[in-house]
Design a protein around this motif. Structure first.
Motif, PDB file in Angstrom:
ATOM      1  N   TRP A   1      45.060 124.397 124.970  1.00 32.56           N
ATOM      2  CA  TRP A   1      43.938 123.541 124.624  1.00 32.56           C
ATOM      3  C   TRP A   1      42.717 124.440 124.435  1.00 32.56           C
ATOM      4  O   TRP A   1      41.974 124.685 125.368  1.00 32.56           O
ATOM      5  CB  TRP A   1      43.676 122.506 125.724  1.00 32.56           C
ATOM      6  CG  TRP A   1      44.659 121.366 125.775  1.00 32.56           C
ATOM      7  CD1 TRP A   1      44.468 120.110 125.283  1.00 32.56           C
ATOM      8  CD2 TRP A   1      45.967 121.377 126.355  1.00 32.56           C
ATOM      9  NE1 TRP A   1      45.589 119.336 125.512  1.00 32.56           N
ATOM     10  CE2 TRP A   1      46.527 120.093 126.174  1.00 32.56           C
ATOM     11  CE3 TRP A   1      46.730 122.346 127.006  1.00 32.56           C
ATOM     12  CZ2 TRP A   1      47.793 119.755 126.607  1.00 32.56           C
ATOM     13  CZ3 TRP A   1      47.993 122.021 127.446  1.00 32.56           C
ATOM     14  CH2 TRP A   1      48.517 120.734 127.245  1.00 32.56           C
TER      15      TRP A   1
ATOM     16  N   LEU B   1      39.044 125.990 123.541  1.00 28.09           N
ATOM     17  CA  LEU B   1      37.665 125.524 123.562  1.00 28.09           C
ATOM     18  C   LEU B   1      36.746 126.684 123.216  1.00 28.09           C
ATOM     19  O   LEU B   1      36.866 127.771 123.789  1.00 28.09           O
ATOM     20  CB  LEU B   1      37.298 124.972 124.945  1.00 28.09           C
ATOM     21  CG  LEU B   1      38.086 123.748 125.439  1.00 28.09           C
ATOM     22  CD1 LEU B   1      37.785 123.478 126.901  1.00 28.09           C
ATOM     23  CD2 LEU B   1      37.745 122.533 124.592  1.00 28.09           C
TER      24      LEU B   1
ATOM     25  N   GLU C   1      33.955 119.211 123.633  1.00 32.42           N
ATOM     26  CA  GLU C   1      34.519 119.065 124.983  1.00 32.42           C
ATOM     27  C   GLU C   1      33.911 120.088 125.940  1.00 32.42           C
ATOM     28  O   GLU C   1      33.623 119.779 127.101  1.00 32.42           O
ATOM     29  CB  GLU C   1      36.034 119.230 124.927  1.00 32.42           C
ATOM     30  CG  GLU C   1      36.758 118.187 124.086  1.00 32.42           C
ATOM     31  CD  GLU C   1      36.809 118.554 122.619  1.00 32.42           C
ATOM     32  OE1 GLU C   1      37.409 117.782 121.848  1.00 32.42           O
ATOM     33  OE2 GLU C   1      36.253 119.610 122.242  1.00 32.42           O
TER      34      GLU C   1
ATOM     35  N   ALA D   1      43.405 117.258 123.470  1.00 33.88           N
ATOM     36  CA  ALA D   1      42.230 117.891 122.881  1.00 33.88           C
ATOM     37  C   ALA D   1      42.543 119.165 122.156  1.00 33.88           C
ATOM     38  O   ALA D   1      41.661 119.862 121.731  1.00 33.88           O
ATOM     39  CB  ALA D   1      41.198 118.172 123.970  1.00 33.88           C
TER      40      ALA D   1
ATOM     41  N   PRO E   1      43.454 121.202 119.028  1.00 33.68           N
ATOM     42  CA  PRO E   1      43.617 121.023 117.587  1.00 33.68           C
ATOM     43  C   PRO E   1      45.041 121.250 117.151  1.00 33.68           C
ATOM     44  O   PRO E   1      45.506 120.652 116.220  1.00 33.68           O
ATOM     45  CB  PRO E   1      42.675 122.082 117.004  1.00 33.68           C
ATOM     46  CG  PRO E   1      41.649 122.283 118.066  1.00 33.68           C
ATOM     47  CD  PRO E   1      42.372 122.096 119.354  1.00 33.68           C
TER      48      PRO E   1
ATOM     49  N   HIS F   1      36.877 118.073 116.939  1.00 38.41           N
ATOM     50  CA  HIS F   1      37.117 119.240 117.781  1.00 38.41           C
ATOM     51  C   HIS F   1      36.566 120.485 117.101  1.00 38.41           C
ATOM     52  O   HIS F   1      36.763 120.696 115.904  1.00 38.41           O
ATOM     53  CB  HIS F   1      38.609 119.409 118.058  1.00 38.41           C
ATOM     54  CG  HIS F   1      39.214 118.240 118.775  1.00 38.41           C
ATOM     55  ND1 HIS F   1      38.664 117.712 119.916  1.00 38.41           N
ATOM     56  CD2 HIS F   1      40.312 117.488 118.506  1.00 38.41           C
ATOM     57  CE1 HIS F   1      39.398 116.693 120.321  1.00 38.41           C
ATOM     58  NE2 HIS F   1      40.403 116.536 119.476  1.00 38.41           N
ATOM     59  N   HIS F   2      35.909 121.328 117.854  1.00 33.78           N
ATOM     60  CA  HIS F   2      35.310 122.564 117.351  1.00 33.78           C
ATOM     61  C   HIS F   2      34.264 122.298 116.279  1.00 33.78           C
ATOM     62  O   HIS F   2      34.069 123.131 115.380  1.00 33.78           O
ATOM     63  CB  HIS F   2      36.373 123.511 116.794  1.00 33.78           C
ATOM     64  CG  HIS F   2      37.520 123.737 117.715  1.00 33.78           C
ATOM     65  ND1 HIS F   2      37.364 123.976 119.056  1.00 33.78           N
ATOM     66  CD2 HIS F   2      38.854 123.746 117.488  1.00 33.78           C
ATOM     67  CE1 HIS F   2      38.548 124.131 119.621  1.00 33.78           C
ATOM     68  NE2 HIS F   2      39.467 123.983 118.685  1.00 33.78           N
TER      69      HIS F   2
ATOM     70  N   ALA G   1      40.230 115.322 114.649  1.00 31.38           N
ATOM     71  CA  ALA G   1      39.015 115.872 114.105  1.00 31.38           C
ATOM     72  C   ALA G   1      38.957 115.753 112.599  1.00 31.38           C
ATOM     73  O   ALA G   1      38.006 116.163 111.979  1.00 31.38           O
ATOM     74  CB  ALA G   1      38.893 117.333 114.507  1.00 31.38           C
TER      75      ALA G   1
ATOM     76  N   SER H   1      32.552 123.764 120.901  1.00 31.35           N
ATOM     77  CA  SER H   1      33.457 122.617 121.011  1.00 31.35           C
ATOM     78  C   SER H   1      32.764 121.502 121.789  1.00 31.35           C
ATOM     79  O   SER H   1      32.212 121.745 122.869  1.00 31.35           O
ATOM     80  CB  SER H   1      34.749 123.022 121.726  1.00 31.35           C
ATOM     81  OG  SER H   1      35.440 124.020 121.015  1.00 31.35           O
TER      82      SER H   1
ATOM     83  N   GLY I   1      38.455 112.724 120.416  1.00 27.72           N
ATOM     84  CA  GLY I   1      38.546 112.770 118.971  1.00 27.72           C
ATOM     85  C   GLY I   1      38.150 111.445 118.370  1.00 27.72           C
ATOM     86  O   GLY I   1      38.523 110.378 118.869  1.00 27.72           O
TER      87      GLY I   1
END
Length: 819
Positions: free
Chosen positions: A84, A86, A92, A150, A152, A23-24, A159, A90, A260
């Motif tokens: 969540w 983003l 996603e 999703a 973090p 993630h990220h 992640a 990211s 993830g």
């Protein structure tokens, strides 16, 4: 067939394409885009709450600018919420944007928010131990059983975010990146991730290879650690498998899943539909709403308190936006920032910093200069070894102060829409960077801004915090420190239960708070806030409750605490043109009750209670003076009655010495007591028959508290001589007892005052002596008024006060000389 072979082949009818990401992670984001371009799936499934499926099209809106976050909150309890987030880097977000650009369906497949908001969530408590239902996301970020998908915050291990490596499933949660980094010989998971992902190419011949390698690594970890302490992941993964199967039935083989990397082995696992359904059956649920809200880079950083998993969102955003020559572009940004702060940074500095960063990377065996190398180079070349400008670079660029935007079409509670309307009308735009706002309440726009900020504070939406003005102390000016934090969107949603507009909600909340208030001081403070926020509908109700509480409360301390707030409210009402007649009558009645109850309340107090009572006396004294100015002539008579109370307190033996000394000082300052009489009372208090500790307390009350007592001793050496003479007579055995009191008293004075007092004492009694000799030989001090010096400054004083035009030329000359 290995995980690499499965992920690296993409043929119709194959298993779903599982793209495990961090993630990220900008490297993951670029890899996802390349893989989707190569695979061209028929549907893109993304880890996240399915309730947000209807919000996906808004990601293509031209007014949508990440970082943003999906916000879920319980309909009946908006404070129970989760985010969540983003960013543009990211994976996603990249997957969603790719699907929208290619007109491919995109769906979220994680456990619904209707379950995650309530599952295992009892009352969340804040650090003070008070009930707090608004920090669910943060609580889940630190829970071993987080259920956030999703986010973090709620899915730190997906992640590979920092936790404790080498731990069994029965211990705390496993951090996959830390374990892999340690196996590779790295002591820093972030550095390992940069070397193996962020600074490597995507694979010229196989866009799927990076995901196959990562899946194989995660598979080995899952075999060793199982769920890694993330027991809820088993339920989430079962739900995701059900969603993937449903998509396969609907679209055939063209299914791509972005999730993830930790989940990929579980999604690849062969489990029966019945077994998965059994895991998700019977979960608790709550009705939930979702929307998009702005997010900030600071909230993506661990330092913000949300476990987002990246220490440097600004740096990651740069890597994603500048894949070519990232080091050179970064050094150019750093140079621009430092130049804006008036530091001398030339092009030669940029070139030298780039060379040093690349040299450090080569010496350390890294494929490309990372954040560590660029930071070291910036410190050495551009900051001359200083960490002070480097801290600015870290704050503004490495972390960053970017605030995202969401389109007006995004769902919002009515209160949020009204707030947005007011923000546009008052030209008060939310910003992630903290700034000060000076308001002149005589201007209509500034007065409107003040009302809005005060109303939001009543609602618990702390967008602005009042602070001390550096330019003026007048009541027509206000200074605010503004900073918009993403969680304020939750506060706004939570406050929506009080009304559909800011005005209506603040009024309803104020009335409810007044009814629930436990003490008189709370109600008076609320009345003050109602005046500041200009709530005409709420103020009468608050005033009725205030009058009732004041009539029933017999504690003088409570009354003394309440009066100053009421009197301040009168001043605010004058500035804002508010009718404060009822408030004035309540304040006057409160003052009268204090006058009656204060003398008996001062009897038989211990040292701590005496100090507290002294503070009450000071507060009431100031309030009575202001009340006399703000009220009618009848209220102006309150000062006379108050002076009579002070005389009683100054002469009554049962009153603590610190309070007695303070009352004598207040009477002296108001001209109600001659200097000779004050000196006589001090002489009595400091006579040999008074215990040293009691005498020291009297002195503290008389000249302590930072109210100009030091200057009083400087200008009246007779009083200083009394203090000095008493101090020399204190017995040695009692000196250590009175010393802390005296140190507390004199340490509050300005350094210049303390220095002058020291000079006066050093000269000794022979140089001071009587009042007639006071100040002899000291520049600026004499036995009487120096008429010649006083006349010299009169024209300037008249000019400053605007009394008339006489002496203007002479005063102008004085101003020029003084300037």
């Amino acid at each position: 067939m290995t995980g690499v072979e499965r992920a690296g082949s993409r043929r119709p009818g194959d298993e779903p394409l599982l793209l495990g990401v961090r993630h990220h992670g900008p490297g993951s984001a670029r890899a996802v885009r390349a893989a989707l371009d190569a695979a061209r799936p028929q549907v893109v499934l993304v880890e996240g709450p399915p309730e947000a499926d209807t919000l996906i099209p808004l990601a293509a809106d031209e007014d949508m600018r990440p970082p943003v976050a999906l916000l879920a909150h319980a309909v009946d309890d908006p404070g129970r919420s989760a985010f969540w987030p983003l960013a543009e880097f990211s994976p996603e977000w990249v997957a969603i944007r790719w699907a929208l650009e290619h007109e491919v369906p995109a769906r979220f497949i994680d456990l619904p928010a209707t379950h995650t908001l309530v599952w295992g969530r009892e009352t969340v408590t804040n650090p003070e131990g008070e009930a707090e239902a608004t920090d669910v996301a943060e609580a889940e970020a630190n829970d071993a059983d987080a259920g956030g998908a999703a986010v973090p915050e709620a899915d730190e291990a997906d992640a590979g975010d920092a936790a404790e490596p080498e731990m069994t499933e029965t211990d705390v949660r496993v951090d996959p990146l830390a374990v892999l980094a340690e196996a590779a010989g790295y002591d820093d998971p972030e550095r390992w991730w940069e070397d193996v992902v962020e600074h490597r190419g995507l694979g010229e011949r196989d866009a799927f290879a990076p995901f196959g390698v990562l899946e194989e690594a995660m598979g080995a970890l899952r075999e060793t650690y199982g769920s890694g302490g993330h027991e809820r992941d088993l339920v989430r993964e079962a739900y995701m498998r059900l969603q993937v199967r449903a998509a396969q039935r609907e679209f055939g083989g063209g299914v791509a899943v972005v999730c993830g990397a930790w989940h990929v082995p579980a999604l690849r696992q062969k489990a029966t539909v019945a077994a998965d359904r059994a895991l998700v059956k019977g979960l608790p649920k709550v009705k939930a709403d979702m929307t998009w809200v702005p997010w900030t880079y600071r909230r993506l950083a661990r330092a913000s308190g949300y476990g987002a998993g990246i220490d440097s969102p600004g740096w990651y955003g740069h890597l994603f936006a500048a894949p070519d020559r990232p080091v050179e572009r970064w050094m150019t940004k750093v140079a621009g920032l430092l130049r804006a702060e008036d530091r001398i940074v030339s092009s030669a500095h940029v070139i030298e910093a780039v060379r040093l960063a690349e040299t450090l990377a080569a010496m350390r065996g890294r494929p490309l200069a990372g954040l560590g190398e660029t930071t070291d180079a910036v410190r050495a070349v551009m900051c001359e070894g200083s960490d002070v400008p480097l801290a600015l670079v870290h704050d503004r660029l490495v972390v960053g102060d970017v605030l995202g935007e969401v389109p007006e079409a995004a769902p919002a509670v009515p209160l949020q829409r009204d707030l947005a309307r007011l923000q546009r009308r008052l030209r008060l735009k939310p910003e992630a960077l903290e700034r000060e706002l000076e308001l002149d309440l005589r201007k209509e726009t500034d007065a409107g801004r003040s009302r809005l900020l005060h109303r939001l504070r009543l609602l618990g939406v702390a967008w602005g915090e009042p602070t001390v003005s550096r330019g003026s102390t007048g009541t027509f000016r206000e200074t605010w420190r503004l900073r918009w934090e993403p969680e304020l969107s939750v506060r706004v949603a939570e406050a929506g239960v009080w009304g559909t507009t800011v005005l209506a909600a603040a009024s309803a909340k104020a009335e409810a708070d007044a009814t629930a208030a436990q003490g008189l001081a709370e109600v008076t403070g609320l009345a003050e806030r109602c005046l500041l926020a200009e709530l005409p509908d709420a103020l009468p109700a608050v005033m009725r409750i205030l009058a009732d509480r004041a009539a029933l409360d017999t504690d003088v301390g409570h009354l003394a605490q309440a009066l100053p707030a009421l009197v301040r409210s009168l001043r605010y009402g004058d500035v804002r043109g508010t009718d404060t007649g009822a408030l004035t009558e309540v304040a006057a009645g409160l003052a009268e009750r204090i006058f009656v109850g204060l003398p008996p309340a001062c009897a038989a107090l211990d040292a701590d209670a005496a100090q507290e009572m002294r503070g009450h006396v000071d507060a009431v004294h100031t309030a009575v003076g202001l009340l006399g100015e703000a009220g009618t002539p009848e209220h102006g008579g309150l000062r006379g009655r108050w002076h009579a109370v002070l005389r009683v307190l100054s002469a009554r033996d049962t009153v603590p010495d610190v309070v007695q000394g303070r009352t004598v000082r207040l009477l002296l300052d108001d001209g109600e007591l001659a200097q000779e009489e004050a000196a006589r009372l001090m002489g009595l208090a400091l006579s040999p028959g008074t215990a040293p500790a009691d005498a020291a307390a009297w002195i503290e009350g008389f000249v302590g508290g930072g109210g100009g007592g030091g200057m009083l001793l400087v200008h009246d050496e007779r009083l200083l001589g009394l203090v000095d003479g008493w101090l020399t007579r204190v017995p040695a055995e009692a000196f250590t007892d009175v010393l802390p009191l005296l140190r507390r008293t004199f340490s509050a004075y300005e350094p210049g005052v303390r220095r002058t007092l020291g000079e006066l004492v050093r000269r000794g009694p022979g140089q001071r002596g009587s009042t007639q000799a006071a100040g002899a030989g000291i520049p600026g001090f004499g036995p009487g008024l120096d008429a010649e010096r006083a006349t010299a400054v009169e024209p300037l004083v008249r000019l400053l006060l605007g009394l008339d035009g006489s002496g203007a030329d002479e005063s102008a000359g004085l101003v020029e000389v003084a300037g």
